[in-house]
Scaffold this motif. Sequence first.
Motif, PDB file in Angstrom:
ATOM      1  N   ALA A 290       0.874  -1.173   0.000  1.00  0.00           N
ATOM      2  CA  ALA A 290       0.000   0.000   0.000  1.00  0.00           C
ATOM      3  C   ALA A 290       0.908   1.219   0.000  1.00  0.00           C
ATOM      4  N   GLU A 291       0.518   2.258  -0.733  1.00  0.00           N
ATOM      5  CA  GLU A 291       1.408   3.407  -0.914  1.00  0.00           C
ATOM      6  C   GLU A 291       0.647   4.704  -0.669  1.00  0.00           C
ATOM      7  N   ILE A 292       1.264   5.593   0.119  1.00  0.00           N
ATOM      8  CA  ILE A 292       0.705   6.926   0.348  1.00  0.00           C
ATOM      9  C   ILE A 292       1.048   7.774  -0.871  1.00  0.00           C
ATOM     10  N   VAL A 293       0.067   8.028  -1.724  1.00  0.00           N
ATOM     11  CA  VAL A 293       0.330   8.697  -3.006  1.00  0.00           C
ATOM     12  C   VAL A 293       0.047  10.197  -2.966  1.00  0.00           C
ATOM     13  N   HIS A 323      -1.919  -1.711  -3.646  1.00  0.00           N
ATOM     14  CA  HIS A 323      -1.448  -2.513  -4.778  1.00  0.00           C
ATOM     15  C   HIS A 323      -1.859  -3.980  -4.646  1.00  0.00           C
ATOM     16  N   GLU A 324      -2.196  -4.374  -3.419  1.00  0.00           N
ATOM     17  CA  GLU A 324      -2.671  -5.736  -3.178  1.00  0.00           C
ATOM     18  C   GLU A 324      -3.774  -5.687  -2.133  1.00  0.00           C
ATOM     19  N   ALA A 325      -4.531  -6.745  -2.055  1.00  0.00           N
ATOM     20  CA  ALA A 325      -5.562  -6.839  -1.021  1.00  0.00           C
ATOM     21  C   ALA A 325      -4.893  -6.906   0.355  1.00  0.00           C
ATOM     22  N   ILE A 326      -5.398  -6.097   1.285  1.00  0.00           N
ATOM     23  CA  ILE A 326      -4.770  -5.999   2.607  1.00  0.00           C
ATOM     24  C   ILE A 326      -5.845  -6.113   3.677  1.00  0.00           C
ATOM     25  N   ARG A 356     -12.380  -0.736   5.626  1.00  0.00           N
ATOM     26  CA  ARG A 356     -12.724  -2.086   5.181  1.00  0.00           C
ATOM     27  C   ARG A 356     -11.597  -2.656   4.332  1.00  0.00           C
ATOM     28  N   PRO A 357     -11.387  -3.948   4.342  1.00  0.00           N
ATOM     29  CA  PRO A 357     -10.287  -4.554   3.572  1.00  0.00           C
ATOM     30  C   PRO A 357     -10.385  -4.199   2.095  1.00  0.00           C
ATOM     31  N   PRO A 358      -9.374  -3.484   1.576  1.00  0.00           N
ATOM     32  CA  PRO A 358      -9.435  -3.053   0.173  1.00  0.00           C
ATOM     33  C   PRO A 358      -8.928  -4.138  -0.778  1.00  0.00           C
ATOM     34  N   LYS A 359      -9.353  -4.001  -2.020  1.00  0.00           N
ATOM     35  CA  LYS A 359      -8.842  -4.881  -3.066  1.00  0.00           C
ATOM     36  C   LYS A 359      -7.695  -4.184  -3.799  1.00  0.00           C
ATOM     37  N   ALA A 360      -6.921  -4.937  -4.544  1.00  0.00           N
ATOM     38  CA  ALA A 360      -5.825  -4.373  -5.321  1.00  0.00           C
ATOM     39  C   ALA A 360      -6.352  -3.336  -6.304  1.00  0.00           C
ATOM     40  N   GLY A 361      -5.689  -2.158  -6.360  1.00  0.00           N
ATOM     41  CA  GLY A 361      -6.088  -1.095  -7.271  1.00  0.00           C
ATOM     42  C   GLY A 361      -7.031  -0.076  -6.661  1.00  0.00           C
ATOM     43  N   GLU A 362      -7.570  -0.351  -5.482  1.00  0.00           N
ATOM     44  CA  GLU A 362      -8.474   0.602  -4.835  1.00  0.00           C
ATOM     45  C   GLU A 362      -7.682   1.702  -4.124  1.00  0.00           C
ATOM     46  N   THR A 363      -8.324   2.859  -3.954  1.00  0.00           N
ATOM     47  CA  THR A 363      -7.737   3.956  -3.187  1.00  0.00           C
ATOM     48  C   THR A 363      -8.635   4.293  -2.005  1.00  0.00           C
TER      49      THR A 363
END
Length: 428
Positions: A290-293, A323-326, A356-363
């Motif tokens: 996960a990245e702080i953009v 970038h991945e589900a977390i 909530r647990p995000p999926k890859a590609g979500e912000t």
Amino acid sequence: MGEKIAIQVRNLSKMYKLYDKPSDRLKESLGLTRKKCYREHFALNHVNFDVRQGETVGIIGTNGSGKSTILKIITGVLNPTEGEVTVNGRISALLELGAGFNMEYSGLENVYLNGTMIGFSREEIDAKLDDILKFADIGDFINQPVKTYSSGMFVRLAFAVAINIDPEILIVDEALSVGDVFFQAKCYHKFEEFKKMGKTILFVSHDLSAVSKYCDRVVLLNHGEKLEEGSPKAMVDMYKQLLVNQDPINTDKNGNQEEERDIVAQEMSGSWKSNFQVNPDTLEYGEKLAEIVDFAVFDSNGRITNTIEKGSRFQIKMKILFHEAIQDPIGAYTFKDTRGTEITGTNTMFEKAYIRPPKAGETCVITFEQKMDLQGGEYLISFGCTGYRDGDFHVFHRLYDACNITVVSTKNTVGFYDMNSKVTVEQD
């Protein structure tokens, strides 16, 4: 307050010739070419303002706006290219560190040298000497060459001379920033005494808290031009807009709500960081699953800013790209002072604002809203995104000292925080 003018600045300009190479300067000085070999740079461009007797006037602006140049012209250190300055009263000036001092002389010899330059006789300096030495408080170093002084000792002596020879007009540049906190407190106490005595003070500083507290009026400069002058609060607000490349002149000064919403919408549509002062030496690390953009600080009007007024509400926003589900990600921020001491901070887990647990590609955009109760001063903000993956704790992304925040205050108490005490006093 009387209307007698202490300092009058009219159509003041200072132009410097910038040469691409030394040979161009030589050719022009020898008359070997008729071609103009230089570019014109206006440190000041047709500036006008008055300082009335008894006023404390601040001059603020971004770096390179002409603040120090205008003080040097007023004090006679520089000559203007165009325009004129009229001064009514005896000036004592504290400009950049070292101005007016002979490094080979002792501190005591420099006291007499500076006093003589200002216009005092030796007898008059003798009468002030005890007050000067007591204020400087540098002990036996007064008899040592000033080239052996620390920067703190140097400015203590320079300020002691400037402020104890009873000037009618005191001019101070950024030099106070090198003094320790106790010396600065003593200097500002002297400022208050001067104000009560009806002295005139012209004050240049990046310390917006001091400008807001001590100045009756503020002149705002930008790229050598005077943008505006007015109350400290109004000018500090305009200065904050300059810092994020907004045009303060064309912004509704009455705080029109519709225009405020338009400004916020424009900022929200692009990168917050592009409208924000970010530390180019930010330390970052983490796995970056996960990245702080993006991140920024917003004031009570919804404007992106690095300056927050003490007592006002403000927001810290951060945008995270997964970038991945977390599982159970956590967003956090921390305030530190300039020495690196962590002062306060929080995160979504402490605040029970679960993601909530995000999926890859979500912000995900996290907004922390709070009241600013820190004392006036400079602070650094760090951001973090941590969480759990497969049951284990991970550091996904951290940004240490990502940006600075200046807290502007007209009342500081002891320590980092203001307890916001309500005080009542009962007397017979």
